[in-house]
Design an enzyme around this catalytic site. Structure first.
Site, PDB file in Angstrom:
ATOM      1  CG  ASN A   9      -1.726   1.207   1.422  1.00  0.00           C
ATOM      2  OD1 ASN A   9      -1.808   2.041   0.520  1.00  0.00           O
ATOM      3  ND2 ASN A   9      -2.366   1.334   2.583  1.00  0.00           N
ATOM      4  CE  LYS A  11      -0.301   3.263   4.720  1.00  0.00           C
ATOM      5  NZ  LYS A  11      -0.182   3.377   6.167  1.00  0.00           N
ATOM      6  CG  HIS A  97      -5.856   1.874   5.396  1.00  0.00           C
ATOM      7  ND1 HIS A  97      -5.447   2.832   6.300  1.00  0.00           N
ATOM      8  CD2 HIS A  97      -4.818   1.025   5.237  1.00  0.00           C
ATOM      9  CE1 HIS A  97      -4.203   2.571   6.659  1.00  0.00           C
ATOM     10  NE2 HIS A  97      -3.792   1.474   6.023  1.00  0.00           N
ATOM     11  CD  GLU A  99      -3.070   5.496   6.754  1.00  0.00           C
ATOM     12  OE1 GLU A  99      -3.125   5.530   5.515  1.00  0.00           O
ATOM     13  OE2 GLU A  99      -2.116   4.992   7.373  1.00  0.00           O
ATOM     14  CD  GLU A 169      -3.612  -2.577   7.434  1.00  0.00           C
ATOM     15  OE1 GLU A 169      -2.482  -2.742   6.962  1.00  0.00           O
ATOM     16  OE2 GLU A 169      -4.312  -1.596   7.179  1.00  0.00           O
ATOM     17  N   GLY A 175       2.350   2.323  10.775  1.00  0.00           N
ATOM     18  CA  GLY A 175       3.274   3.442  10.607  1.00  0.00           C
ATOM     19  C   GLY A 175       3.991   3.853  11.884  1.00  0.00           C
ATOM     20  CB  SER A 215       5.150  -1.665  12.104  1.00  0.00           C
ATOM     21  OG  SER A 215       4.783  -0.313  12.303  1.00  0.00           O
TER      22      SER A 215
HETATM   23  P1  PGA Z   1       2.741   0.315   7.683  1.00  0.00           P
HETATM   24  O1  PGA Z   1       1.276   0.486   7.057  1.00  0.00           O
HETATM   25  O2  PGA Z   1       3.305  -0.948   7.102  1.00  0.00           O
HETATM   26  O3  PGA Z   1       3.495   1.540   7.219  1.00  0.00           O
HETATM   27  O4  PGA Z   1       2.580   0.250   9.146  1.00  0.00           O
HETATM   28  C1  PGA Z   1       0.442  -0.608   6.862  1.00  0.00           C
HETATM   29  C2  PGA Z   1      -0.863  -0.152   6.274  1.00  0.00           C
HETATM   30  O5  PGA Z   1      -1.326   0.936   6.631  1.00  0.00           O
HETATM   31  O6  PGA Z   1      -1.472  -0.856   5.446  1.00  0.00           O
END
Ligand code: PGA
Length: 253
Positions: A9, A11, A97, A99, A169, A175, A215
């Site tokens: 992803n 983003k 997601h 976010e 997740e 992140g 992460s």
């Molecule tokens: P990250 O994000 O690997 O940077 O923690 C995962 C995601 O949001 O799908």
């Protein structure tokens, strides 16, 4: 054996030129990897979907969108429909997601509508669920994840559900560099499979891919993916670097 999936992803990252370069590096690096038991899905910003599907078709990876509209089409300025995605050979789409739930206030009902439109267009939704840290601290993380899945997916028929991928997740791990331990991931993935079993039966639940995100990186992927109910990962930050992402692909069991 269940399909193992490693999805990147991106983003809101990468200019056109940077995206082009990363796709090239991925294509080169994926070529010698034995991809028999792993599906690689690249989820770039929407602007780069077309060039990604071109490279993907030639190099054995699939392409996913990061989002789609919950409307079928028409006067919705700025939106992108599931039908449009399909017309670009997009095979996956991330839905819900954290976010998008947080910053764009997406509701369970809207996510259900997106899932329906994606399935109508033969696109596999990668449905994200996961608790925030306060919910884990209160020990209500299982209920939270169960509700997210029930509210946006449990209206689906068996045939429809069989075409969904679930991504667990934990929001506190996204992140932050603070990944869930492999035990925490396994525990939640087994729980998710259990609730799917309750609604859709053993065979369907055992066949569904449940991937982990938060992460996940080149160092910890192997241990996470080794868990019996972890069927790959949804990778954010580490998918922006070709070498790291390729290592993660090679970490699949
Ligand atoms: P990250 O994000 O690997 O940077 O923690 C995962 C995601 O949001 O799908």
């Amino acid at each position: 054996m269940r399909k193992q999936i490693v999805a990147g992803n991106w983003k809101m990252n990468k200019t056109f030129e940077e995206a082009d370069e990363l796709l090239f590096e991925l294509a080169e690096g994926i070529e010698p990897i034995e991809l028999e038991n792993v599906e690689v899905v690249i989820c770039p910003p929407a602007l780069y979907l077309e060039m990604s599907t071109d490279v993907g078709l030639e190099n054995g990876f699939s392409v996913g969108a990061q989002n789609c509209s919950n409307k079928e089409g028409g006067a919705y300025t700025g939106e992108i429909s599931a039908e449009m995605l399909k017309s670009l050979d997009v095979d996956y789409c991330i839905v819900g997601h954290s976010e998008r739930r947080k910053y764009f206030k997406e509701t369970a009902q809207e996510l259900a509508e997106k899932v329906n439109l994606l399935l109508d267009n033969d696109i596999t939704p990668i449905f994200c669920c996961g608790e925030v840290i306060e919910e884990r601290d209160q020990n209500i993380h299982f209920q939270v994840v169960q509700k997210q899945i029930e509210n946006s997916l449990f209206h689906l028929t068996d045939d429809e559900m069989a075409n969904v991928v679930i991504a667990y997740e934990p929001v506190w791990a996204i992140g932050t560099g603070r990944t869930a331990t492999s035990d925490q991931a396994q525990e939640m993935h087994a729980f998710i499979r259990q609730i799917l079993k309750g609604k859709y039966g053993n065979e369907l639940a055992e066949g569904l891919s449940v991937i982990y995100g938060g992460s996940c990186n080149a160092q910890n992927a192997r241990e996470l993916f080794a868990q019996p109910d972890v069927d790959g990962g949804l990778i954010g930050g580490a998918s922006l670097n070709a070498a790291d992402f390729l290592t993660i692909i090679k970490s699949v069991k």
